[in-house]
Structures are given as C-alpha cells and as structure tokens.
Design a protein around this motif. Structure first.
Motif, PDB file in Angstrom:
ATOM      1  N   GLY A  66    -118.092 -20.774  12.417  1.00  0.00           N
ATOM      2  CA  GLY A  66    -119.367 -20.657  13.119  1.00  0.00           C
ATOM      3  C   GLY A  66    -119.973 -19.273  13.072  1.00  0.00           C
ATOM      4  N   HIS A 106    -122.532 -23.829   2.439  1.00  0.00           N
ATOM      5  CA  HIS A 106    -122.385 -24.329   3.807  1.00  0.00           C
ATOM      6  C   HIS A 106    -123.258 -23.515   4.766  1.00  0.00           C
ATOM      7  CE1 HIS A 106    -118.143 -26.194   3.014  1.00  0.00           C
ATOM      8  NE2 HIS A 106    -119.035 -26.566   2.135  1.00  0.00           N
ATOM      9  N   THR A 107    -124.105 -24.211   5.485  1.00  0.00           N
ATOM     10  CA  THR A 107    -124.932 -23.532   6.492  1.00  0.00           C
ATOM     11  C   THR A 107    -124.921 -24.361   7.763  1.00  0.00           C
ATOM     12  OG1 THR A 107    -126.876 -24.665   5.653  1.00  0.00           O
ATOM     13  CG2 THR A 107    -126.489 -22.446   4.838  1.00  0.00           C
ATOM     14  N   PHE A 108    -125.355 -23.770   8.829  1.00  0.00           N
ATOM     15  CA  PHE A 108    -125.436 -24.516  10.078  1.00  0.00           C
ATOM     16  C   PHE A 108    -126.480 -23.851  10.954  1.00  0.00           C
ATOM     17  CE2 PHE A 108    -122.402 -21.152  10.510  1.00  0.00           C
ATOM     18  CZ  PHE A 108    -122.670 -20.603  11.752  1.00  0.00           C
ATOM     19  N   MET A 109    -126.970 -24.594  11.922  1.00  0.00           N
ATOM     20  CA  MET A 109    -127.945 -24.029  12.824  1.00  0.00           C
ATOM     21  C   MET A 109    -127.183 -23.271  13.916  1.00  0.00           C
ATOM     22  SD  MET A 109    -130.994 -26.157  14.643  1.00  0.00           S
ATOM     23  CE  MET A 109    -131.753 -26.781  13.150  1.00  0.00           C
ATOM     24  N   GLY A 118    -126.113 -21.645  17.391  1.00  0.00           N
ATOM     25  CA  GLY A 118    -126.358 -22.034  18.779  1.00  0.00           C
ATOM     26  C   GLY A 118    -127.126 -20.956  19.531  1.00  0.00           C
ATOM     27  N   ALA A 126    -118.619 -20.207   7.648  1.00  0.00           N
ATOM     28  CA  ALA A 126    -119.282 -21.382   8.240  1.00  0.00           C
ATOM     29  C   ALA A 126    -118.294 -22.149   9.106  1.00  0.00           C
ATOM     30  CB  ALA A 126    -119.843 -22.281   7.140  1.00  0.00           C
ATOM     31  N   LYS A 127    -117.067 -22.210   8.652  1.00  0.00           N
ATOM     32  CA  LYS A 127    -116.049 -22.976   9.381  1.00  0.00           C
ATOM     33  C   LYS A 127    -115.823 -22.438  10.790  1.00  0.00           C
ATOM     34  CE  LYS A 127    -111.338 -24.553   8.689  1.00  0.00           C
ATOM     35  NZ  LYS A 127    -110.104 -24.235   7.985  1.00  0.00           N
ATOM     36  N   LYS A 139    -126.292 -19.699  22.731  1.00  0.00           N
ATOM     37  CA  LYS A 139    -125.465 -18.855  23.569  1.00  0.00           C
ATOM     38  C   LYS A 139    -125.103 -17.549  22.859  1.00  0.00           C
ATOM     39  CE  LYS A 139    -121.063 -19.794  25.658  1.00  0.00           C
ATOM     40  NZ  LYS A 139    -120.054 -20.840  25.763  1.00  0.00           N
TER      41      LYS A 139
END
Lengths: 966, 966
Positions: free
Chosen positions: A603, A661-664, A666, A600-601, A668
């Motif tokens: 990306g 830990h999650t993230f949306m 991008g 996650a860190k 690109k």
C-alpha cells in the motif's frame, strides 16, 4: 629510403597500389577498398591497379609503391629473383601474409626510378586479402570502417622503416565465421529497405566485415532467403568466392541447397518431388542436391552433409528406431559423397564437408549399446564433425581424446543470438566476453579447431563479441587459454582501436568499463529473459542495488554521449550508447516492476511513481528503436525491431509489457516504514503494533543501516525519529515524506560508543497525533538474537570462489582465476581443462576456511556456471569434503537433466546463468576447512554459500552471488 | 358500537388515549408516541393523557377511548368490576398485553355517554408498552417510524369489532436485546453530530426502536462512552428505566460500571486506585464496583458479574495457573454478590445477573481434570451464564443436558457486526437470515432462553436482521424450530409491513428477493473479507457468474429506486438500496479485480476496461457514503464511515484499495481466445500453435458453450469463426472485437445432428493474414477424452444436499431441509438438533446415488456450515459409508482446530462460511450409494462433491458449492 604515404605523395602519384597482373579479382577489389581506406586517412586515395593500367609517365612518377601479390605471382617472383624479398616463411602456408619494406627498389626491378616499396605478399588469396587489410589497420583504419562507418583519424604521413618485415601467423582455427540467423524482423527489413533484398549489394558489406575481422567463413541468412538465388542469381555466391569467403550453409541444409529453396521448388509436378523425405522421394531429393552441387560446387564451400527434417526438425517420425535413422543417414551420406565426387571434386579430401551433430543427430553419431552409430563410418572420413553449444553459450559434448584423431576434425557452432526455447535473445548484444572465452578456449583445447561459427543474429550490435570470437579463432596464442584476462585485455584493445585518439584515455577507460558493465548485467540475466520475478524486491536490497548500478552506467553513458559529436558520437552510439541504454533500460524497467509490485502490495504510494517510471522506460524503449531507424541517414532502419520485452513463451507470441500495479490511495494519514533488505513493514497504528527489526549491525563490519519511509496516502507526511541509543545517529531524524515518494533514512553506528550491556537499541518513528513505529536494532550477535531473526535475516556465510585459503595442485594441473566471470566476481577453474580424474584426491583442490557457531549439519551451496557434461554421460563431478575427511564425489548434473525444449532443469540454469549444487556437510563449532576438488572438467566455481541445514538465506537472484558475508 | 379512529373522531375529541392516573411515566411517554403514530396515520393526533387532565366537556365528547393500563390499575379494575373485561389471561404473566374492544361502555363506568372503547392492558409495564405499540402496528405503523422515519400510510378510519379480544404470548426469551458496539467511527460521529453525544436524546430513539421491535434489553455503546454518565449524568439510565428497558453492560464490565469509566477515574490519588487488578487493588476495585451499584443499582438491570482484563483481555498474566485464575474469579464473584446484596437487593434471586463465558472465562468455568472450575459454585447460583458465538455467527458450546437445570439459565451473545480477528465487519448489513435462524434455534432448543443479545455495531443497516432476531426471541413458536422456512417467511412479512401498499405486490416480491439476494452474496463472503483472491477467475466461470448475479441485483435495485419518490423512496433507500448497492458494489469491485489480474496476466486489453470499472466502483463507494451523509437532512451523518475495503489485518491498519493491473498494449495485431471456465488461452500465432479445448458438451445436458475473444493490442480486430461440425452453430461467427473489450461467442450444440462416429468437432478462429486458433470440441465422453482433459476440466460429481435419494430417520429424529441456507441451495440438518448418537447407525441418515466410471478410490467432499463442536470436546462426528457398508465415523473438526485469534483453521471456515471435510471411499464401477449420518448435532450439510482420489475439481470458491453436475 623509407616507404611513405602522405596526402602529397598520393596526389603526386608517388604512392600507388600495384597488384600483380594475374591477381585474383577479389584481391583487386580489396586493394581498391584499401586504397579507399588510405583516402579516408590522407584525404585522397591512391590508385590501385596493375602496372599495365598505367602510362609510362605515371609509372615514372611512382616513388612509394605498395606491391601486392600472392605467392608465385609475377611481381613477387621478380622481387625474389632480385634478392629483395624472401617468401620462405609464407610459401605453402595457410592464409598468411608477409609485409616488407624495400628501401631501395630500382634499376629495372619493376621500376627504373628509385622507389621505397611496401610489399604485401599473401600465401594464398586470403593471405593477400588479410595482408591488404592489415595495412589499413596499421593506418588506424577500423575493421568497422565500412560496416559501422567508423571513420579513421586523418594522418599527414605514414612511413615504413627500410628493413621492416612481418610475417603473420597461420590462423589458429581453419574456418572462422558467423551465421546470419533469425534475421526477421531486423536484418530482413534492413536488407530490403537498404539494398532491396538479400543480395550481393548487401553481402558485399557483410563479406568485407568478415574479412576485415580476419574471418573466412560464413553461413548466410536462410529463413526467407535463398543465398544462391538472391544475388540476384548466383551473384552472392560469385561475390563470396571472388572475395575469398568460404560459404557454408546451416547445419540442416546439405549440398549447398537452402531449406527455403525446397519449399519453393517442391510440388506434385516438380522434378524434385513433393516430400523432404529421402525414403519416399529419394530421386527428387537426390536431384535437388545434385543440382545444388552443380550450381554452386565450383565455389569455395564447406558443404553441409547429412539430412535433418525441414526447418530444424528431426528427419524421421517418432516411430522410427535409432537403427532406422542411422541406416537412413548412412544412405544419405553415401549419396551425397557420390554427388560431391561427381560434381565438385573427385578427391573428396579436397572438399571441406561438415556434418552437424545437432539435436537428434548426436545419438545417430554415437549410437547406443545395441546399435553402433555413424562414428568411424567411412562416409564420414574427412568430414568435419560440428558440435555445438546449448544455444546459451555452454558447450555440449566435446571430442574425447580417442575421438580427436578424426581426420575431418571438429567444429563448434556457438550462439550470441538465439531464437528458441526457453527464450529467444535477438535484440541487442547481451554477450559477456569472459564466458565466451572460457567456453571457446575449452573447445579449442579439446581439439575443436577446424571450424568455429557463431550465430550473430542480425550482426548489428554483436560486432564487439564477434570481433573477439574471430580474433580468438585467428590468434589463439594471443587470446587463448594462456591469457586468463583475455576478455578484459581484448575489450581494452578493442576500445583503443575503435576510438583511437578521438577519446581521451580516461574516456576510453570509461568506455571499456561501460562495455564490461552492461554485459555483466545482461550476463546475470539476458534482457529478453528478464521479468518482474527475477530479482527479489526484498532480499539484500538486490533490486535497488542493481538499479543503482544500472542508473550509474546509464547516466555515465548519457553524459559521455552528450559530450561527443560527429562521427565519434555516432560510433559511440553504435558500440556503447544504443546496446547499453537499450538493454539496461529494459532491465531497469523490470526491476522497477518488481519494486512496483512490492510497494503496491504494502500500500505504499511510491508504487505509483514506479508505475510512471515503468511507462517512461517503455517510451524510452520505443524512442531508442525510432532513433536507430533514423540515425545516420537511416542506414540501420529495421535493426532493433526484434521483440525483447516480456516473453511468455520462447517466442514473442503472447509477450507482454510489464503489468503495472496501482491503487487508489486512502484518505487516512499513513506513513509506511520498511526495512530495506527484508519484507518488514508497518504503519504504526495501534491495532497491530508491529515492531520492526533492523538487522544490519549484526554484520560486525557494518556501520550503516537503512530504514525507509513512504506514504500510504496521497499526502505529505511529517515524521520524527528518536532513538534510545547514543551510538546511533539517524539522518535525517525529522522531516517529511512527499506522497508517492520514498525516503531512505541512514542509521549510523559508532561502534566505539556501543553500550556494553545492552545488546539492543530502539528507534521510534513518529507521525501524526499518536502513531509510531518501533524499530528494534540488535547490536550484538547472540544465539537468542539470531534465532529470533531466523526468518527476517537468516545467517549464512558467502565466499567468492577466488577467496580460497589454499590452491592445491592435482596430479595434473591446478585451479586458476578467470577474472570478471559471468555473474561472479570471478571464477575458479582447473587447468588444463580437459582432464577427468578417477580419484577425487588426484584432482586440483581449493580449500576454504569457515567458522560456524555450533556443531551440526550444514548445507554448502556451490554456485557454478551451468556447464554441461563434456561427454554424453550425464556427469559433472565435484569432490566436496570438510576438515580433511574423505571427499564426497558429487554429481552436479541433477537427475532428469537434459538439454533441450521443455527441459526445466536446463532452462533454469541457462536463464539464471548459474547452477546451484547443494551438498550437506557435518561441521563442528568454530573453524572448519572445506575442500572442493575439480574431478570433472567444466567445473567453473564462482561462489560458495554455507548455512545451517534447513535455514537457507532469503531467496535472491543476484546477491546470493555477491561477496556478502555476515 | 365499533371502536373507531378517524381523522374526524380525533379532531372532534371523540378518540383519545386515556391512561391510568397511576400509569408508569414510561407508559405515558409511549402512549404519547402512539398518539403521535395515530396522528401520522390519520392526519391529526389524539390526546394521550389521564381523565383528570380533561375537562368535563372534553370527557363528554369522548366516544372512542383507548384505555391503557397495567394489571391492577384503576381503569382496568373498574372495567373488570363492571364485568366488561377479564384480565385472567394476563395477570401474573411476563410482558403480556391484552387488547379488547368494548362495544358499549357507558353508564358511569368511566364515561356517562355511550362509548366504544379499545382496551390495552399490560401484565406489567413492558406488557403495557408492547400493547401500546401493538396498536400502532395494527394501524400499519412500522416499528421503524421513528428510527428510520418510515412514514405510515394514511388511513381514513380504523375500527375494532365489538367483541375483539387478543392476548399476547409471554415472550419466548426473557431478556432480548442488542449491543451497540465498535461504535466508532460511525455511531460515534452520528451521535455527536446529531445529538451532541451519547446522551439521552440519542438513546430515546434507540430505546424506542428496541421496544417497538419487542426487545427489552440492551448494552450501550462503550468504547469511548460512559452510559451512566453521558445522559448527561444519569439521564440515560433514568430514561431506560422509565421506558422499561433493562440495561446490561458488556461481558467484561461488571457491577454497572463501564470500562471507560475506570480509565477516566483511576490514578495514583484516585479512591479507586490505579490498577484494574483485584489482587493488587482489591480495595479500589471493590469501591469502584460498589459506587457503580449505588449509583445505578436502583434501575432495572442485568448486572454483569465476574471480571476480565481491561478492554476485552484476560484478567491475569500468562504465568498464572488455571487454579489461580479460578480462585481469583471466585473471590471476585463473592465480593460482587456481597455488594449487590447490600446495595441492590438482599434477595439475590431477584437481581438478574450475568456471567459471560467468553474467551478465557470458559475454561475457568469448566476447569480441567485436576482443577474443578466454577461450574456449580454457589456464587453462580441464579447467575445467567452467557455463552456466545464465535463472533462470526456460529455458536460455540451450548449447555449439555445436565447443565440445563442451572437456576440462572443461559444467555447467548451473538454477532451481526464484529471488530476483531480475522476481519472486522462493521459497515452495512451482511447477515443472511437462514443461518441466524439455524443457529439461534439451536441455542433455544439447547436451553438458552434467558438472555439473547446481538452485537449490531452501529445499529444502522442491521435493522432487518435485528428485527428478525428480536421477533424470533419474542415468538419462538411462530418463527422458531418448527418453521424451517422462517427466514423467507419473515422477510416476506417484514417487507409487507415495511412497505404496506406503497409498493405493488410485485415490487414487494422483488424487494424480498433483493434482500435475500444481496445477503446471499454477503453470506458467501462478507464484504469486508472480500479480496481479489476469493473467487476463481477461471473455475466454472464463477467470477463472471457472480458478477452477473450482482449486476442483476444492482440494476433491479437502481431501476426500482428510480421509480420511487418521497418517503417510500427514502425507506427503500435505507432498507434495500444503500446496503445492497454498497455491499454489492464492493463485492463487484473485488470480482473485477480478480478478473483484471487474470486478463492482465494473459495480456488481454480487457484488463484496462476492468481497471476503469474498478475505479468507478471506488468512486461509487465514496458517493454512496457521501449521499448517506446528506440524505434526509443529514440525519445519518457519520454512518457508513467504517472501513470496509481491502483489510490486510483484522483491523483497518494497512487496508488497501484494489491493486489494479494494467499494461501498455503492444503494437502487433493480437486476438486472444480464451475458454471461459478454464485457464486456456491462445493468440493463434504459429510459434506455439496451441490448440484449445471447449469441454462444455461433455456435460450430456449442455447445449451451449462459450468461447471468448479479446484483443492483445489497442486495435479493433476482425475475426471469422468456422467449424467442421454441422451440429454446432456459432454466434456471431464473424465480426470484430474492439480494443479493451471482450466478446463472448455462443457455441450451440444440436444433439440431434451429432455425428455418430466423430467424437470431436473443431472450431477455427481466424484473424489477420494467417493467424488462427484451433478449438477442439469433444462431443462425447470417453475414458480417453476425460484423461486428456484431466487438467483442463477434471471430472466430478456435485450434489446439492437436498437432492438425497432416501431420508432415513434415526432412532431419534430425521433430517430436514433448511431452505436457502447460507452459501448452499439449502441445507440438510437433523432434528431435534441437540441429540448426540453413540452409534452411527442410530443417527438419521441421508443416502445419495452416484455413478462412477470405474472401480477405485474416490474422495467425497462434504460441504457444511463451519459449525463449532457443541461441547468443549473438539468433536463433530459424521458417519460416512458406501453401498450399505459400515459407516466411518469421521470427525469434521480438524486437528489443531481452535476458535480465536491467529487460528487459521477456524479463520478459513468463518471467512469462507464453509467447512470442507474430505473422506475417501472405495467405489465400484457404475451405481453406488453413499450414506451420510448425523452422529453429532450441528452437522449442516449443503453439498457433496465426489471425484477420483487425487483428481480434484478446479479450485473455486462459489461453484464448488453450486448445483453443477457433469
């Protein structure tokens, strides 16, 4: 005529168990259990009774009597008189049994008809009991037949040769047992649901387990239970006494009274007063003790003496001086001894008594320079002094040679389960046998031979190490110090006995490997102490490697479990499947959390896949406990309820499932390239144009390296990989990486094709229109290259302790290998293990050869078991030197070290199950010899790591302890 | 007769714009635009033309002519001759216009019939243009009528008194303009979609904006564009010249040639050679420049001279010496001047030229001790030396007094938008006016008055600060140094003009507050530089407080937007709604991420609610950009495309949306109590029995404190709260907390009811059967209490700079207040702002009174703007003393400080928009005076924080700069 048991002989009344008219009622009960064992083996059970209970007709049918008695009983006396039996080797012994076949027993010696008898003769009640259960074992009955429902294999017949005779040894340790402790929520719920309380129905199973495992001693559950009251009434005590179980109570429960009892009985109007305070309430407390002794003193007990505060705390307040405390304790002991004389036995020597030198009691015993302690006090004569481990399986002080003569002898309180600082471990077994072996053999060799008790928590799932502990205590000759490979051999035998022919030899080998495998993981870190910050997500790829090991163990277990059915499946479930899957699933979950945070860190969308897997682990965790609650008719309901995930305190307060830990992602197109084993990553866009380095091939033995691809977006990304070097092969050199996946690319080096001049190759990973990532691949070590890699891949030397160059004996003793020790490949320890040397040069010494690139200061890390000092001095000396120079005497116990709550130095050691001691050495360019000598006992070396001072290898948990050498 | 415009007079042909026959074609175009403006106001547009273009009949209808001319033209000359006009105040001036009403104009002076004329007379072309647009402004037409489609309010009529006369001032700064830079992806996509390229259709709007804002100078887009080629052909250059826009090119694009051009034109066979290298390719480069001058030299330009490497890099390699570089640059200048003389103007003094002292060019200019720089070189005579800010709005060096006489004068390159280290900010406006004001007035006061250019990125959304920048440059008397409140006043006026009567006065006040409010947040931290580790989740509750401020601004904006419709709604959208919502939504998202991590860490399920809100912010972010792409017929398609979230590098490479922390809640009933403003939390179970402390009431002014409840499980938890203190009221004292929610409980103190003896109250929060959390509430300060709180709530004094005790003038000047400055409540700065004092005692001084509990060493933190030194010496001295003792001369520029890439000290300052300087002071118990004197210029003090040495307040971002005082 051979003694024989078969289904037919049993059905025809030819095989019966006959015990003496005057047999202990416990012996009768156990005989009944053995009859039932025989029934389980042959399909029908023989009778177990006295001759008086049989009709003449029945007696006349007997052909194969099993004759059971204790030295001095009628049956045995008759046989001796008839010259058919000699009890010479048994008489006067402690807990010894004698097995003999009598081929021709007739003519009025017990029977008129010709019979072939099997005699079980005990030196005393427990000798007889062990003798009875020994027959069951001979028949292939597992000690876990009752406790774990391990069904024996059917036999058609069993015979004993005419002249068969066997005398057991006296057990090595006098009192051998376990402590049911911290029994909520698991054992408590189990008891209540299955038996309606901590009563005799429950304890009958517990006692049977203890006796079948050749133990004789136990401390009952005590956090909300009152053993002498829950039977109901005295039934628990009576049952223990009947079966030959010696009861103790925990280290802070004197005079056969449980702590909980005082809580219930105290009060302003109570005859026992309302203060657990011998100063303020001497009368009440004395009365409380006296009534305990009157009530239970008649049974076989080891009576706890001394006094501590309520619920495991100190007896006096903080303001009290050492002297105050010692005086008070002396007074307490005097009172207790007086009461014991009055109500139990005038001859105190006949009453086993125990004082635990636990926590604050230890200084009261030793005193200090100004204040003499209780050591040598007449009130303690004959009292067994119980020492203990640090709750995490490392002994604290052991008796010095002068102390060993103490008349009452010594005991050891050891832990397989613990509820306390720095973290509780109460769920499923996490004990790895080799360390238990190493520590308990030390105890024995240092004279701790009167009492061994181990905290087994809820019992369930600790059966495997418990059996080892009790067998070690029972037969130290076989399993003790002389047998360095005892842990492995025992496990092999244990599996053999447990599964018999229900598994193939290959499967049994596998089970052994699974048991040793999972406990090796939990020995590196207990499951309850795991979290996302233990293993490094980067260094040496240790998180991935450990995950791989875990996945292999788990899938092998699942595959084997799949193949099994019926009772074998169930017992595999209990011994292997459940503790292995449960522990490793949690370990795996934390490792994935470590990686989830790392991905996650940077990306990488692989983080989201890990997040799903973490949740799958949590679901599986719950399923495992749910399944345990239902399996086998729900007989284990309640077990497995202990908290075991995400402790933030020593207790479960505030404990928490992994923070994911999650993230949306991008939009690109993003391909992320990482180099496993390092923290490097790049996305290949032109802004930063960051080049990566693959350092793998600097290890001159390495022929394979890895680079990893994952995406930074929620799309599949295609890539191609080129290299300018003919010696490198890249697999697969093109393809695509799915979103949320990752792909490891193998880079293979053909050293034969290596360029002569060029010392660096290049790999280019391309994706999209113009993005590319350059990976430099240094092919040869040079000062320049190594300097440039100082941060990415600092150079160091790691040597497993057993790979010494020379093993030089000391004035006494020498180093020996303990295989598969704890976190190490193995360990080196000096034997005999109770010798302290004055001069480093006198001590056994190991030497290691190392080669370093230049003159200078180097740091040597010694990786050892986090052993505590063997005396009250904070000293554990090792001698360290180089190239034959003077050995530096280094104290491995750091300043400020103490065992106990909030002690950070100790905490780190026991959680890591490792102590690292750093010593600086001046080395010269090229070959050097390093010398390590064991000045103090308890120096258990697993590994050495050497690096240029100030340039430590990357922080890592596991691999810093592996065999890596660069 | 009054001059009059109304719908009727226009329709009847009575009102027309008549410009001189010989008018500049640009003036004609602008007159046409103003006619169209008039049309927008009155419903129909007058004609704009020369008298020759009208029929006699049409001329005879004219009653209200608008007469437009430049000094010396026919119309004006006729009027002057007729004695109706005097151009005395205009003639010979620079960019000045004159407005006059002529009540009676007849009898052959231009017209036969009686007319009332309005004269717009320019001193030169731009004077006339400004005069034309000034009429539009008078009519209530916004300078953004074209650019932002700000429709004017309708008027029925407009009159000018007969005797009306107004002469504009000469603009304060000679060249005033902006730079379209880093135009991808936003401006570039916008241009391509709307105009098909960076062509004249596009630039016509840009130039009109510039001129309406009273600018005269511009640098065109240059990253993939070629201004002199994209028109198509020269159309862009021609249009600029026609309209009176002076073109420059960026600081590294000499001789009217864009960097991109060389990229396209170079090659092995190119006449320009194939190396951007004046040493290796002198001929090719010279030819390249020459052709540029031939092509565009005929237009009005400020020609960049000098030479840098390609794409903003140094010209020579690292191995070159300073001397090499200087020599080369000298040679370059010589060549360039020669070419300019040849192709542009023999008299170099007539050619505005500019050399940027940017990055490495600065040392070439100054030289060092051994090597004289270019300063004073004849080749630079008459060249404007362009200085610059540090890209983050802080000036670098300014001319020393000796340097100010330089004939070419000085320029300033300032940034509202930046693409580079440490982080790019290219999305929507983040500029807060007060700092721009403070810095640019410094520039002006230090003699930088010839050229002001500001990087506005894509222009869009920077209109508000851009207008301020250009108005400040245009009328320094009005907005400059003398007007300390210029930022607020300007904003008020800006809003007034922008909305006119379409909003109520209250709404306009609100709009002003919204503009200042959101830019205050972005001034504390630029949106692109925000992340989850900026604000503290704990200290001073600053994350929550900032969130509250943001929520208020956002909801007020949404409410107002809701109420508006039509063009007013659209222009509110552009000026306020979009930049405010977009910036604050991202800021809010990061603050929530900060809190998400903190709540997840303690196992509070509120973390999951925050996680959802973070995702909602991300969706809203996307919606905002999508909406921008569609709004108003898609006229802004492309704008808003710049990356703005989660930068990990200075560029968008690796940028990442927030990493959200979630976890699976446990089953057990869990209530988590926290104390806002501290890190304390407890679950109230008996294992740790951790008591919390509510320190709020130690601030003797405080009457309210807060405790917060949330759950650690996915269940609603009921609670009750008790207190032993009558002076405390708890609201609500019982209730429940939903899972994933949190509840703040108000604790109110009635100081009148405070107990006399008891200095500590207790609050107990209960839930479930027996869980409870104790919260201690100290009511009075005492040494003991404060010591016990050292970690939870360390004591300190904070004073906003404006709350001084005495403001003591220096030998020259004194401190003055700059209101609403950047992160501070306001700032104190000494004026005049270009004085350096030798002796601390001579400098203007502020004193502050503080009271401390005991004698000892204290640390004073000075919070200032991260100003750079005003000269090349790394010095920014402040005098600090106490109780009238000697002032210590403290250099606020830390050792190792430098501006530029990878400069961590500078980076921290510009990202935080704050510099903290710590000075130790010996203070005595009780009252003390602290003295602060401004020895160097650029000392902009916002706040002082004082604490016992070694006992710093909790780390915080925002509140450490607020008015808190305990």
């Amino acid at each position: 005529m051979e003694f024989r048991i078969s289904s037919k002989t049993i059905k025809e009344g030819k095989t019966v168990i006959l015990y003496d008219d005057g047999a202990f009622s416990g012996v009768k009960k156990i005989a009944g259990k053995v009859a039932s064992d025989i029934g389980a083996v042959f399909g029908s059970a023989p009778k177990a009774l006295t001759a008086d209970d049989l009709s003449d007709d029945e007696i006349s049918k007997i052909r194969y009597p099993i004759l059971v008695g204790t030295v001095g009983c009628n049956i045995l006396t008759k046989l001796e008189t008839a010259g058919l039996l000699s009890l010479h080797d048994v008489d006067g012994k402690r807990e010894v049994y004698y097995h003999q076949g009598i081929g021709k027993l007739q003519g009025g010696v017990l029977f008129e008809q010709e019979t072939a008898a099997f005699v079980i003769a005990g030196s005393d009640k427990r000798g007889t009991v062990y003798g009875l259960f020994a027959l069951s074992e001979k028949l292939g009955v597992s000690p876990f037949i009752d406790w774990l429902d391990v069904k024996p294999e059917k036999k058609s017949s069993f015979t004993i040769p005419e002249k068969y005779a066997f005398t057991s040894k006296e057990p090595s340790v006098r009192f051998r047992g376990f402590f049911i402790n911290d029994e909520w929520p698991a054992f408590g719920n189990w008891c209540n649901k299955r038996f309606g309380g901590f009563n005799a129905k429950c304890y009958e199973h517990v006692f049977e387990l203890l006796l079948r495992l050749k133990g004789n001693y136990m401390w009952p559950a005590m956090w909300s239970a009152i053993f002498p009251n829950d039977g109901p009434g005295l039934a628990n005590c009576e049952l223990a006494d009947e079966l030959g179980v010696v009861m103790g109570m925990s280290h802070h429960e004197p005079c056969l009274r449980q702590g909980e009892e005082y809580r219930y009985l105290r009060g302003p109007k109570s005859i026992y007063g309302d203060a657990w305070n011998f100063l303020a309430n001497e009368k009440g407390i004395t009365k409380f003790w006296e009534d305990g002794l009157i009530r239970s003193g008649k049974f076989e007990n080891v009576i706890t003496v001394g006094m501590r505060g309520e619920a495991d705390t100190a007896i006096m307040g903080k303001e009290a001086t050492l002297k105050d405390n010692i005086e008070l304790l002396r007074k307490v002991l005097k009172t207790q001894n007086r009461l014991i004389k009055k109500h139990v036995n005038k001859d105190l020597d006949e009453v086993p008594r125990m004082l635990a030198l636990y926590k604050e009691v230890e200084p009261y015993f030793y005193g200090d320079e100004k204040t003499p302690g209780l050591q040598g006090d007449p009130e303690l004569e004959g009292v067994t002094l119980m020492l203990c481990d640090d709750n995490f399986g490392n002994l604290r002080t052991v008796p010095t040679e002068q102390m060993r003569g103490h008349k009452g002898g010594y005991g050891m309180y050891y832990h397989f389960d613990y509820h306390g600082y720095p973290v509780s471990f109460e769920w499923f077994n996490t004990t790895h046998l080799a360390k238990t072996w190493e520590q308990m053999t030390t105890a024995y060799d240092c004279g701790i031979r009167d009492l061994w008790i181990v905290n087994v928590g809820d019992i369930f799932s600790n059966e495997y190490p418990l059996a080892f502990f009790l067998d070690l205590a029972y037969d130290f000759d076989k399993w003790g110090t002389s047998n360095k490979n005892a842990a492995h051999e025992y496990t092999k035998l244990f599996v053999e006995k447990y599964f018999g022919t229900t598994l193939t030899p290959a499967q049994k080998k596998q089970v052994k490997d699974l048991l040793l495998g999972y406990t090796r993981i939990t020995s590196a870190r207990r499951t309850e102490a795991m979290n996302d910050e233990v293993y490094s997500a980067y260094a040496f790829d240790e998180a991935e490697e450990t995950l791989e090991t875990i996945e292999k163990l788990m899938s092998a277990t699942a595959r084997l479990y799949e193949k099994l059915s019926g009772n074998v499946a169930y017992r595999f479930y209990e011994l292997v499947y459940l503790p292995l899957m449960a522990n490793l699933n949690v370990q795996k979950m934390w490792l994935m959390t470590t990686l989830n945070h790392a991905y996650a860190k940077i990306g990488s969308t692989y983080a989201m896949t890990l997040a799903e897997r973490i949740n799958a682990c949590l679901e599986f965790d719950q399923e495992l406990v749910d399944e345990l609650h239902k399996i086998h008719g729900g007989m284990w309901y309640g077990m497995g309820l202990s908290e075991h995930i995400g402790f933030k305190n020593w207790c479960e307060e505030g404990c928490q499932y992994p923070v994911v830990h999650t993230f949306m992602p991008g939009n690109k197109d993003r391909l992320i390239v990482t180099i496993p084993g390092t923290e490097q990553f790049s996305e290949g866009y032109s802004w930063t144009r960051k080049a990566l380095v693959l350092p793998s091939f600097l290890d001159s033995h390495a022929t394979e390296g890895k680079i990893e691809l994952s995406t930074g977006c929620d799309k599949k990304i295609s890539y191609t990989i080129e290299t300018d070097a003919k010696c490198l092969t890249i697999t697969p050199a093109s393809g695509s990486v799915e979103a949320r996946a990752r792909k490891r690319i193998k880079v293979t080096l053909d050293r034969k094709k290596m360029p002569k001049k060029n010392t660096e190759a290049k790999i280019i990973v391309r994706f999209g229109a113009d993005a590319f990532i350059e990976v430099k691949v240094p092919l040869k070590k040079s000062a320049d290259v190594m300097r440039s890699l100082e941060k990415i891949a600092p150079e160091f030397i790691a040597i497993d302790a057993e790979n010494y160059t020379e093993n030089i004996p000391g004035k006494v003793g020498r180093f020996e290998v303990i295989p598969d020790y704890s976190r190490g490949l193995s360990a080196m320890k000096a034997y005999p293990q109770d010798v302290t040397f004055k001069k480093a040069g006198d001590a056994p010494t190991l030497t290691y050869q190392v080669s370093v690139p230049k003159d200078g200061k180097y740091t040597l890390r010694l990786m050892t078991n986090p052993s505590n000092p063997n005396t009250r001095l904070m000293e554990l000396f090792v001698g360290v030197g180089s190239n034959g120079g003077r050995l530096k005497k280094v104290n491995m116990i750091p300043d400020g070290f103490a065992i106990g709550d909030e002690q950070e130095l100790w905490k780190k050691g026991v959680l890591d199950n490792l102590r690292i001691t750093e010593v600086d050495l001046d080395l010269k360019e090229g070959k050097n010899t390093i010398e390590i000598s064991a000045i103090s006992p308890n120096f258990v070396l697993t590994k050495l790591v050497l690096f240029e001072k100030g340039k430590a290898p990357m922080d890592s948990y596991y691999r810093s302890n592996s065999a890596a050498m660069r």
